[in-house]
Design an enzyme around this catalytic site. Structure first.
Site, mmCIF file in Angstrom:
data_model
loop_
_atom_site.group_PDB
_atom_site.id
_atom_site.type_symbol
_atom_site.label_atom_id
_atom_site.label_comp_id
_atom_site.label_asym_id
_atom_site.label_seq_id
_atom_site.Cartn_x
_atom_site.Cartn_y
_atom_site.Cartn_z
ATOM 1 N N ASP A 30 42.609 29.806 29.382
ATOM 2 C CA ASP A 30 43.722 30.753 29.505
ATOM 3 C C ASP A 30 44.608 30.657 28.260
ATOM 4 O O ASP A 30 44.892 29.563 27.758
ATOM 5 C CB ASP A 30 44.532 30.434 30.766
ATOM 6 C CG ASP A 30 45.462 31.560 31.155
ATOM 7 O OD1 ASP A 30 45.227 32.197 32.194
ATOM 8 O OD2 ASP A 30 46.446 31.799 30.411
ATOM 9 N N ASN A 86 44.531 35.846 41.961
ATOM 10 C CA ASN A 86 45.636 36.763 42.214
ATOM 11 C C ASN A 86 45.029 38.146 42.460
ATOM 12 O O ASN A 86 44.285 38.658 41.622
ATOM 13 C CB ASN A 86 46.584 36.801 41.015
ATOM 14 C CG ASN A 86 47.269 35.454 40.790
ATOM 15 O OD1 ASN A 86 47.607 34.757 41.736
ATOM 16 N ND2 ASN A 86 47.462 35.088 39.529
ATOM 17 N N GLN A 93 48.701 39.509 39.771
ATOM 18 C CA GLN A 93 47.558 39.884 38.922
ATOM 19 C C GLN A 93 48.028 40.786 37.783
ATOM 20 O O GLN A 93 48.727 41.781 37.998
ATOM 21 C CB GLN A 93 46.480 40.598 39.749
ATOM 22 C CG GLN A 93 45.212 40.869 38.938
ATOM 23 C CD GLN A 93 44.066 41.444 39.764
ATOM 24 O OE1 GLN A 93 44.230 41.780 40.945
ATOM 25 N NE2 GLN A 93 42.916 41.587 39.139
ATOM 26 N N SER A 94 47.635 40.413 36.566
ATOM 27 C CA SER A 94 48.017 41.214 35.396
ATOM 28 C C SER A 94 46.806 41.759 34.646
ATOM 29 O O SER A 94 46.944 42.726 33.900
ATOM 30 C CB SER A 94 48.881 40.384 34.437
ATOM 31 O OG SER A 94 48.180 39.232 34.004
ATOM 32 N N VAL A 95 45.646 41.155 34.828
ATOM 33 C CA VAL A 95 44.418 41.654 34.197
ATOM 34 C C VAL A 95 43.478 42.084 35.319
ATOM 35 O O VAL A 95 43.104 41.257 36.173
ATOM 36 C CB VAL A 95 43.752 40.587 33.300
ATOM 37 C CG1 VAL A 95 42.472 41.137 32.689
ATOM 38 C CG2 VAL A 95 44.711 40.121 32.208
ATOM 39 N N HIS A 99 39.082 37.460 38.278
ATOM 40 C CA HIS A 99 38.969 36.163 37.625
ATOM 41 C C HIS A 99 39.487 35.073 38.533
ATOM 42 O O HIS A 99 40.428 35.267 39.297
ATOM 43 C CB HIS A 99 39.723 36.147 36.286
ATOM 44 C CG HIS A 99 41.125 36.651 36.364
ATOM 45 N ND1 HIS A 99 41.449 37.989 36.444
ATOM 46 C CD2 HIS A 99 42.306 35.988 36.382
ATOM 47 C CE1 HIS A 99 42.757 38.136 36.493
ATOM 48 N NE2 HIS A 99 43.300 36.924 36.476
ATOM 49 N N HIS A 101 41.271 31.480 38.421
ATOM 50 C CA HIS A 101 41.979 30.478 37.622
ATOM 51 C C HIS A 101 41.482 29.112 38.096
ATOM 52 O O HIS A 101 41.505 28.827 39.304
ATOM 53 C CB HIS A 101 43.485 30.549 37.856
ATOM 54 C CG HIS A 101 44.146 31.818 37.403
ATOM 55 N ND1 HIS A 101 44.872 31.896 36.230
ATOM 56 C CD2 HIS A 101 44.212 33.050 37.966
ATOM 57 C CE1 HIS A 101 45.359 33.129 36.098
ATOM 58 N NE2 HIS A 101 44.972 33.848 37.139
HETATM 59 P P1 DGP Z 1 46.429 37.134 36.268
HETATM 60 O O1 DGP Z 1 47.906 37.126 36.095
HETATM 61 O O2 DGP Z 1 45.969 36.406 37.539
HETATM 62 O O3 DGP Z 1 45.832 38.500 36.139
HETATM 63 O O4 DGP Z 1 45.863 36.238 35.076
HETATM 64 C C1 DGP Z 1 45.622 36.735 33.834
HETATM 65 C C2 DGP Z 1 45.590 35.570 32.900
HETATM 66 O O5 DGP Z 1 44.992 36.005 31.683
HETATM 67 C C3 DGP Z 1 46.941 34.984 32.522
HETATM 68 O O6 DGP Z 1 47.041 33.642 33.022
HETATM 69 C C4 DGP Z 1 46.972 34.981 31.013
HETATM 70 C C5 DGP Z 1 45.550 35.259 30.630
HETATM 71 N N1 DGP Z 1 45.382 36.060 29.446
HETATM 72 C C6 DGP Z 1 46.003 37.233 29.150
HETATM 73 N N2 DGP Z 1 45.588 37.698 27.963
HETATM 74 C C7 DGP Z 1 44.675 36.805 27.496
HETATM 75 C C8 DGP Z 1 43.886 36.729 26.315
HETATM 76 O O7 DGP Z 1 43.917 37.597 25.436
HETATM 77 N N3 DGP Z 1 43.072 35.636 26.196
HETATM 78 C C9 DGP Z 1 43.007 34.654 27.142
HETATM 79 N N4 DGP Z 1 42.168 33.634 26.913
HETATM 80 N N5 DGP Z 1 43.720 34.706 28.275
HETATM 81 C C10 DGP Z 1 44.546 35.756 28.441
#
Ligand code: DGP
Length: 113
Positions: A30, A86, A93-95, A99, A101
């Protein structure tokens, strides 16, 4: 449809510190770790949220759980780790590419915020 951020990492279009990959999934660190071990495990198959999975995805979801456990062990945290999914913006959840964690390497409080 445009690729998700995580598809771009899987396809090496943007950098990621990959710690595991197989035919079904890829794991990378992350970018904003919340623990000494904070790895994201993503299926190659794009699926926005866990709630979008169907019965067809049962084996894939099982594979993700077993792989997450193996990754934690490989990282030296096989006896104490946490998996978080999430699901939805209100749950953090942001992406929007499913996934897991994988967190560990420090005491983890419960419940999370
Ligand atoms: P969530 O909030 O559950 O959707 O988690 C998304 C996670 O993705 C957050 O912990 C940060 C991570 N993240 C966002 N952008 C990037 C990226 O460009 N590279 C990596 N390795 N992680 C990222």
């Amino acid at each position: 449809m445009s690729k998700t951020l995580f598809e771009k990492i899987i396809d090496r279009e943007i950098p990621g510190e990959i710690v595991h990959e197989d035919t079904h999934c890829v794991a990378f660190r992350d970018i904003n770790p919340g623990a000494p071990m904070h790895i994201l495990l993503v299926p190659r198959k794009p699926m926005p949220r866990l709630c979008d999975a169907t019965a067809e995805d049962q084996a894939l979801l099982g594979h993700l759980m077993l792989t997450a456990s193996k990754i934690a062990a490989d990282q030296g945290h096989g006896e104490a780790f946490r998996l978080v999914v999430n699901n939805g913006a209100a749950a953090g959840q942001s992406v929007f590419h499913l996934h897991l964690h994988i967190l560990g390497g420090r005491p983890l409080k419960w419940p999370p915020g």
